[in-house]
Design a protein around this motif. Structure first.
Motif, short mmCIF file in Angstrom:
data_model
loop_
_atom_site.label_atom_id
_atom_site.label_comp_id
_atom_site.label_asym_id
_atom_site.label_seq_id
_atom_site.Cartn_x
_atom_site.Cartn_y
_atom_site.Cartn_z
N ASN A 99 0.80 -1.23 0.00
CA ASN A 99 0.00 0.00 0.00
C ASN A 99 0.83 1.27 0.00
OD1 ASN A 99 -2.44 -1.49 0.13
ND2 ASN A 99 -2.17 -1.76 2.34
N ASP A 100 2.11 1.18 0.36
CA ASP A 100 2.96 2.36 0.44
C ASP A 100 3.85 2.42 -0.80
OD1 ASP A 100 4.75 4.40 1.03
OD2 ASP A 100 4.81 3.92 3.16
N ARG A 106 11.36 2.68 -2.76
CA ARG A 106 12.63 2.78 -2.06
C ARG A 106 13.30 1.42 -1.91
NH1 ARG A 106 12.61 5.78 3.65
NH2 ARG A 106 11.48 7.26 2.33
N LEU A 107 12.53 0.41 -1.53
CA LEU A 107 13.09 -0.94 -1.40
C LEU A 107 13.60 -1.46 -2.74
CD1 LEU A 107 10.46 -2.59 0.99
CD2 LEU A 107 12.80 -1.91 1.55
N SER A 108 12.85 -1.17 -3.81
CA SER A 108 13.26 -1.58 -5.15
C SER A 108 14.57 -0.91 -5.55
CB SER A 108 12.16 -1.23 -6.16
OG SER A 108 12.58 -1.50 -7.48
N LEU A 109 14.72 0.37 -5.19
CA LEU A 109 15.94 1.10 -5.51
C LEU A 109 17.13 0.56 -4.72
CD1 LEU A 109 14.56 4.75 -5.66
CD2 LEU A 109 15.44 3.43 -7.58
N GLY A 155 17.57 11.52 -2.95
CA GLY A 155 16.48 12.50 -3.10
C GLY A 155 15.30 12.17 -2.22
N VAL A 156 14.95 10.88 -2.14
CA VAL A 156 13.84 10.47 -1.29
C VAL A 156 14.13 10.78 0.17
CG1 VAL A 156 12.54 8.46 -0.44
CG2 VAL A 156 13.02 8.69 -2.87
N ALA A 242 10.33 9.80 -11.81
CA ALA A 242 11.66 9.59 -12.38
C ALA A 242 12.08 8.14 -12.24
CB ALA A 242 12.67 10.51 -11.69
N ALA A 243 11.75 7.51 -11.10
CA ALA A 243 12.09 6.10 -10.89
C ALA A 243 11.37 5.22 -11.91
CB ALA A 243 11.72 5.69 -9.47
N LYS A 244 10.11 5.53 -12.19
CA LYS A 244 9.35 4.75 -13.17
C LYS A 244 9.91 4.96 -14.58
CE LYS A 244 6.88 3.26 -9.87
NZ LYS A 244 7.19 1.92 -9.34
N ALA A 245 10.34 6.18 -14.88
CA ALA A 245 10.95 6.45 -16.19
C ALA A 245 12.25 5.67 -16.34
CB ALA A 245 11.21 7.95 -16.35
#
Length: 311
Positions: A99-100, A106-109, A155-156, A242-245
């Protein structure tokens, strides 16, 4: 006349409905049939590759069966993901990840950053050891990819500490613009890989059945990243966009790598390979260039709204 037209349209609608139902049954067969189909594909492909008969009738039949199996598996993925999502959502800890969006991204990054850097160090060391510009260009691609993910994570973290909404938005937009600039560097690394493929006949290679697993995952990844780009293009968080791009750009590169592996696996050679690699590589590099330029321009325009360009 009116009655006959209505009747004709009724038959046409019934025919289309029946055709749709048959197509659905073909693409989404029962689970037991999927298991049998997977086993048959594995046996046929194993027999083909172990006996070295890649260019026979049996081989082409095994390719068709495996292609149909892959289509069936991909078509059934949404149902599997929905059931998996329901199971995870019932758990207190995993439901937070689902849900977050920010936590999930962030975890994926974090995970992607670790994998990228380890793989980049491996390719760089082998490139230096064997004096291979091919390995070094791949290492550069993954190093830049890791730097971009690190920048997005930074950035996050920075924006999350900002107390004021305007200050938070400015921080996000600055990092988003920097991501766009680094995407230009990533595009140069992609171009270097493409040039090595075309001029030096370098290719990605996957042993045995790994290529089919890679194909399924790559296609899923491209579809998922495309949906995410469309879904989150108007999201209020520039870093998430930006992460999705970035995901979409790397998915395009994965498609290019898969193409070269498929050509290698199924006997592509000579000018045929060079033309396909040039065409696909050019489209991928140009697409990533457009993504980078869009991210830079969009974030710069939004920054001007806050009147902080140059600060």
């Amino acid at each position: 006349m009116l009655g006959s037209n209505k009747e004709g349209s009724g038959y046409g609608g019934y025919f289309l409905k029946q055709l749709s139902q048959y197509a659905s049954k073909i693409i989404r067969p029962p689970v037991i049939f999927k298991l049998i189909l997977t086993a048959v594909s594995a046996v046929l492909l194993g027999f083909t590759f172990t006996h070295g008969i890649e260019h026979t009738v049996i081989a082409y039949i095994s390719y068709l069966v495996s292609a149909y199996t892959l289509t069936v598996i991909i078509a059934g993925m949404p149902v599997v993901f929905r059931k998996g999502r329901y199971i995870l959502a019932s758990n207190r800890y995993s439901s937070r990840i689902i849900n977050d969006l920010e936590l999930r991204t962030r975890l994926s990054l974090y995970f992607g950053l670790f994998i990228n850097m380890v793989y980049a160090m491996f390719k760089l060391s082998t490139g230096i050891m064997y004096r291979s510009s091919w390995f070094i260009s791949i290492a550069a691609y993954y190093f830049i990819l890791g730097i971009i993910k690190f920048l997005l994570l930074l950035g996050v973290r920075t924006s999350s500490k900002a107390a004021e909404n305007d200050r938070k938005k400015r921080s996000e937009l600055r990092y988003c613009r920097s991501t766009g600039l680094l995407l230009l560097a990533l595009d140069l690394a992609m171009a270097a890989i493409t040039v090595n493929m075309i001029l030096r006949d370098k290719r990605y290679q996957y042993p045995g059945m790994v290529i089919y697993v890679s194909a399924g995952y790559t296609i899923y990844r491209l579809i998922a990243s495309t949906i995410n780009v469309i879904k989150y293009r108007k999201i209020s968080n520039p870093l998430m966009s930006a992460a999705k791009a970035l995901d979409f750009a790397t998915a395009l590169m994965a498609i290019f790598a898969l193409q070269t592996a498929m050509l290698t696996k199924f006997g592509g050679a000579g000018i045929y390979v060079a033309v396909f690699n040039s065409l696909t590589g050019g489209i991928v590099c140009f697409s990533v260039l457009l993504i980078a330029v869009y991210v830079i321009i969009k974030s710069s325009i939004d920054l001007k709204k806050y009147k902080i360009i140059g600060t």
